[in-house]
Motif scaffolding. Sequence first.
Motif, short mmCIF file in Angstrom:
data_model
loop_
_atom_site.label_atom_id
_atom_site.label_comp_id
_atom_site.label_asym_id
_atom_site.label_seq_id
_atom_site.Cartn_x
_atom_site.Cartn_y
_atom_site.Cartn_z
N THR A 259 0.92 -1.33 0.07
CA THR A 259 0.03 0.16 0.01
C THR A 259 0.85 1.39 -0.02
OG1 THR A 259 -1.76 -1.22 1.11
CG2 THR A 259 -1.71 1.26 1.09
N LEU A 260 1.86 1.39 0.76
CA LEU A 260 2.86 2.47 0.87
C LEU A 260 3.72 2.70 -0.34
CD1 LEU A 260 3.74 2.45 4.62
CD2 LEU A 260 2.08 3.80 3.52
N LEU A 261 4.15 1.50 -0.86
CA LEU A 261 4.86 1.39 -2.20
C LEU A 261 3.87 2.00 -3.21
CD1 LEU A 261 6.65 -2.00 -2.16
CD2 LEU A 261 7.46 0.01 -1.05
N LEU A 262 2.69 1.74 -3.23
CA LEU A 262 1.86 2.39 -4.33
C LEU A 262 1.46 3.67 -4.29
CD1 LEU A 262 -0.10 1.61 -6.48
CD2 LEU A 262 -1.97 1.22 -4.82
N LEU B 131 -0.85 7.33 8.03
CA LEU B 131 -0.81 7.78 6.77
C LEU B 131 -2.36 7.79 6.16
CD1 LEU B 131 2.35 7.03 4.83
CD2 LEU B 131 1.50 9.18 5.18
N ALA B 132 -2.82 6.45 6.57
CA ALA B 132 -4.40 6.43 6.05
C ALA B 132 -5.30 7.27 6.91
CB ALA B 132 -4.67 4.76 6.60
N LEU C 220 -7.31 9.81 4.50
CA LEU C 220 -8.82 9.60 4.42
C LEU C 220 -9.42 11.36 4.78
CD1 LEU C 220 -9.41 6.40 5.99
CD2 LEU C 220 -9.87 6.96 3.59
N VAL C 221 -8.67 11.98 5.60
CA VAL C 221 -9.15 13.21 6.06
C VAL C 221 -9.07 14.17 4.96
CG1 VAL C 221 -8.51 15.27 7.48
CG2 VAL C 221 -8.56 13.18 8.51
N PHE D 90 4.48 13.96 5.97
CA PHE D 90 4.20 12.60 6.25
C PHE D 90 4.62 11.72 5.12
CE2 PHE D 90 0.64 13.89 9.08
CZ PHE D 90 1.60 13.46 10.34
N TRP D 91 4.66 12.39 3.64
CA TRP D 91 5.11 11.38 2.66
C TRP D 91 6.39 11.17 2.59
CZ3 TRP D 91 0.10 11.48 2.57
CH2 TRP D 91 -0.86 10.72 1.95
#
Length: 375
Positions: free
Chosen positions: A17-20, A153-154, A158-159, A276-277
């Motif tokens: 998920t994070l790689l994507l 990060l999710a 989402l926010v 965060f990224w």
Amino acid sequence: MPANDRYPLRQLLSLCTLLLLVPALRLIPAASASTAGRAAWLSVLVALPLCLLYLRFLSRFMSLRREGEGLAELTLRGLGGRLGKGMLFLLSAWLLLYGGFILRSGADRYVVTIFPHSQPAVFSVTLGLLALLGALGPARTLLRTARMVLPLLALVFLVVLFFSLLSVDRTNLLPLTIYDAGPLARGALPALDALVLPLYGACFLLNEVPRGQEAPRLVLAWLLRTILLLTLLSAAVIGCLGAELCERLSQPFFALVRNLIFFRSLERAEALVVTFWVFPDFLLCSFLLYTAQYCLRLALGMAPEHRGERRWDLHRGRWIIPLCALTLILLSLLLAPDGASLHLWSSRLIPLLNFSVAFVLIPSIYIVARQKKTL
């Protein structure tokens, strides 16, 4: 292999998920908007059938693995000595090239969004050194890091997505006609480019997933959730900014964050979100570096020992890791000295090479190995 060297498939999917996120935020929906226009928000959904077919192929290929094998080991066993080692060298070269590009494009994001008067080299070198630190450890450390970082990060994602969807202008998304079908099909290619890398990339780390835990349904559920979230992201970005503006921006997602309204007030949150990224950038670069050095060491007969390796020990071929890190950093400094060349790499060269690896190189390994009856 000791039990503490293994990890469950769910942790591997967290890393995927994070790689994507790194290629997805770069390509979706900006690259699709140039061809599909307002219909680009559906590009990820259009890419779904091809993703499902590719996932089915990878599932069949990985079902042939033995205990302790991943894509690299399957390649060596399936193709045999010289051919298998040559293929591992090719895969390692691609992973290092892509890692260098990710360092360069990640540095560009920091320059564009937060530090406009800085030099990209500062961020490329810093992130490259962090990636070296990550690649010196075992793969399970990267997966556990991803598992810890993903909830935070999710939540941020989402926010941002929630408040973005509240600001969507429907005229930027609709109406659509039958004449949008052709451009939309072409616009699905960037989405497919972002999606296939985590799919085949995860296969390199299956060597430490216990045999029989591949769970295709679990991977399928992950893929469907991911495509749904990316579709909502595309709708939010194009719905708020419009397809024409989205096409012209190098970082449309972060431009969207810059203009978001939280609780009826304009808040400058892009610096926080960009900060965060750094975690997805770090994990993707560390993953690419770790996988590249693993392929090289396997080809040279110096595969990592499963009983564990000390982080700062450079024996048994571990000197290859800092050498690969240096290559990664040098590539990031030389690949794209200006914005025009970076755009060329991002829009043409990297997608072409990624598709070649995903749909030509890896299937060729399977086909040749099956013909030789070595798998």
